[in-house]
Enzyme design. Structure first.
Site, PDB file in Angstrom:
ATOM      1  N   HIS A 292      97.579 -48.865  33.490  1.00 57.14           N
ATOM      2  CA  HIS A 292      97.663 -48.654  34.934  1.00 57.14           C
ATOM      3  C   HIS A 292      98.909 -49.285  35.543  1.00 57.14           C
ATOM      4  O   HIS A 292      99.214 -49.051  36.702  1.00 57.14           O
ATOM      5  CB  HIS A 292      96.388 -49.147  35.643  1.00 57.14           C
ATOM      6  CG  HIS A 292      96.253 -50.626  35.786  1.00 57.14           C
ATOM      7  ND1 HIS A 292      95.467 -51.391  34.953  1.00 57.14           N
ATOM      8  CD2 HIS A 292      96.777 -51.491  36.679  1.00 57.14           C
ATOM      9  CE1 HIS A 292      95.508 -52.648  35.335  1.00 57.14           C
ATOM     10  NE2 HIS A 292      96.301 -52.739  36.377  1.00 57.14           N
TER      11      HIS A 292
ATOM     12  N   ASP B 221      93.189 -48.798  28.676  1.00 57.59           N
ATOM     13  CA  ASP B 221      94.127 -49.346  29.664  1.00 57.59           C
ATOM     14  C   ASP B 221      95.236 -50.167  29.012  1.00 57.59           C
ATOM     15  O   ASP B 221      95.562 -51.262  29.458  1.00 57.59           O
ATOM     16  CB  ASP B 221      93.384 -50.187  30.702  1.00 57.59           C
ATOM     17  CG  ASP B 221      94.183 -50.363  31.989  1.00 57.59           C
ATOM     18  OD1 ASP B 221      95.258 -49.752  32.104  1.00 57.59           O
ATOM     19  OD2 ASP B 221      93.745 -51.127  32.873  1.00 57.59           O
TER      20      ASP B 221
ATOM     21  N   SER C   7      98.466 -57.991  35.995  1.00 56.08           N
ATOM     22  CA  SER C   7      98.069 -56.898  35.100  1.00 56.08           C
ATOM     23  C   SER C   7      99.002 -56.779  33.912  1.00 56.08           C
ATOM     24  O   SER C   7     100.221 -56.693  34.075  1.00 56.08           O
ATOM     25  CB  SER C   7      98.077 -55.570  35.856  1.00 56.08           C
ATOM     26  OG  SER C   7      96.965 -55.448  36.673  1.00 56.08           O
TER      27      SER C   7
END
Length: 492
Positions: A123, A153, A227
């Site tokens: 993402h 992911d 992230s």
């Protein structure tokens, strides 16, 4: 990067944002009381690993996502061509078309090979138009996407440098224990390399983000921008990839989630080699075994995965697996739940043969299945027998009424001619059927172990099931999907 997933109503993914964060005053803490534990000194560990942690800046078209990005590009090209033709036709000369706006966002990554191989989140960089990686010394490199896997992911990048780069290695997440100290490094809110510490709060967390959820939960501060960053053990090994937070406010509240290295390593290896992930495919729709389903099938426990539907021409169909089977083992490994089966099959190589242990009609049996490839897009709906009309029947014991599938009902519900069974005409509020989510328009295709092709046949089987005073297992067809529901009759 503005789009984030949600955990229930309050999960904020750690997708990087470039907007500045509010600066809050920090109060001076009182002196430590005698006997309090002294915080562990992590300075040596931080100095050792932070050079391998990088900032990842991406650019993509605004409002692009997995399903719309390519169509947006196509629409933009069509609009440009239309405007040019319009200008030429009416003699207005060349016209400039305003380009689609670009969006920038920041995330984190970490180098796993001195040649410049970087791991981050899907993402963060999986759909980026351009990627720039910034080292801790400020050096910037353009990055190439080697491969990305949306289901886990994870994305893998590559940069070219004129010298070997600092790197870190994966550790063994299977050895991680709850309470173990950990350290996270990342790029929160675009501030640059930031170190936070905490402990492993839990293992095996399912946050309902996908079929491979098996997160490490930590209270180390993780915010937007972290992230794709690494979660280290005290040996400086990466045991997780920081991916999501649970936060009502959007900031860290001590609930962070990291993809364990045990899941990440094989995915990263395949992305480096093939640019994609090859997974085994059995070809079944599955659902959990609830206590009521277990009672209705006399299973004795709830471990396993119930087969709701078998895809035609799939590995499962060729192996003889049937709808209503309960899969309890694969190659001798016990299957506890749906996630367990999903991960076990996905970890197997396409084309390999596995032994499936299952329960059918109360009997244990084993079949062999040669797995397909999940990347081959083997998607098909199960074939059904021709419809057969029955007569209307009432079932107050379960709280619903039945009717035949008339041509009018078939047209109204958009049912194919191949779909047969008994139509649920109405559900009584507060009834056992209502509590299990049944609704008007559902099609009952199986009662217990017996298939039914009409309302009359379903009514007969339901009367028999009522006498047992046990939950009855119903196979329900709704909007192209099938699943099993165990419904108890009302007490006398």
């Amino acid at each position: 990067m503005s789009k984030t997933r949600s955990i229930l109503a309050a999960l904020a993914l750690t997708t990087a944002l470039t907007a500045p964060a509010a600066i809050l005053p920090i109060l001076t803490a009182p002196p430590a009381m005698a006997g309090e534990a002294t915080p562990r000194d992590l300075s040596d560990l931080a100095a050792k690993v932070t050079p391998a942690v990088v900032n990842v800046q991406v650019t993509m078209k605004a409002d692009s996502d997995d399903s719309m990005q390519m169509s947006d590009r196509s629409a933009q090209r069509q609009m440009e061509e239309f405007m040019r033709q319009f200008a030429e036709r009416f003699g207005q000369g060349p016209m400039k078309v305003r380009p689609m706006p670009k969006e920038q966002a920041l995330g984190t990554g970490f180098i796993i090979d001195p040649s410049g191989v970087i791991v981050t989140n899907y993402h963060v960089a999986g759909k980026a138009d351009s990627i720039t990686v910034t080292m801790t010394d400020g050096t910037k490199y353009p990055a190439k996407l080697l491969g990305a896997d949306q289901k886990t992911d994870i994305a893998v990048l590559k940069i070219k440098a004129d010298k070997p780069l600092p790197y870190v290695e994966f550790g063994d997440a299977n050895q991680v224990r709850v309470g173990q100290p950990v350290m996270a490094v990342g790029n929160p809110f675009g501030l640059g390399g930031t170190v936070t510490s905490g402990i492993v709060s839990a293992r095996g967390r399912d946050i309902h983000s996908g079929p491979f959820d098996d997160y490490i939960q930590t209270d180390a501060a993780i915010n937007r921008g972290n992230s794709g960053g690494p979660l280290f053990n005290m040996d400086g090994k990466v045991i997780g990839i920081n991916t999501a937070i649970f936060s009502p406010s959007g900031g860290s509240v001590g609930l962070g989630f990291a993809i364990p290295s045990s899941i990440a390593q094989p995915v990263v290896a395949q992305l480096r080699e093939h640019g994609r992930v090859e997974r085994g495919l059995l070809g079944v729709e599955i659902q959990p075994v609830t206590s009521e389903i277990s009672d209705s099938l006399s299973l004795g426990s709830t471990h396993g995965a119930l087969v709701a539907q078998v895809e035609p021409k799939s590995a499962a169909r060729k192996a003889g697996i049937e709808s209503g089977d309960v899969i309890r083992s694969v190659d001798g490994k016990q299957i506890d739940d749906v996630r367990d089966l999903t991960r076990t099959i996905a970890a197997a190589q396409p084309g390999s043969t596995v032994k499936i242990g299952l329960v059918r009609d109360g009997k244990d049996m084993t079949v062999q299945a040669k797995l397909g490839d999940s990347t081959s897009n083997q998607q098909a709906k199960a074939d059904e027998d021709d419809s057969h009309q029955g007569t209307k029947a009432e079932h107050g014991s379960f709280g619903f009424s039945l009717a035949p599938i008339t041509p009018e009902a078939r047209q109204e519900l958009g049912l194919k001619d191949s779909v047969s069974g008994a139509l649920i005409a109405g559900v009584e509020p507060g009834s056992p059927a209502d509590s299990k989510g049944l609704r008007a328009g559902d099609i009952i295709q199986q009662v217990g172990h017996d298939s039914v092709d009409s309302a009359k046949a379903a009514a007969s089987k339901l009367r028999e099931a009522k006498e047992s005073k046990k939950p009855v297992l119903l196979k329900i067809y709704r909007e192209g999907m099938t699943r099993y529901v165990a419904v108890s009759p009302r007490a006398a």
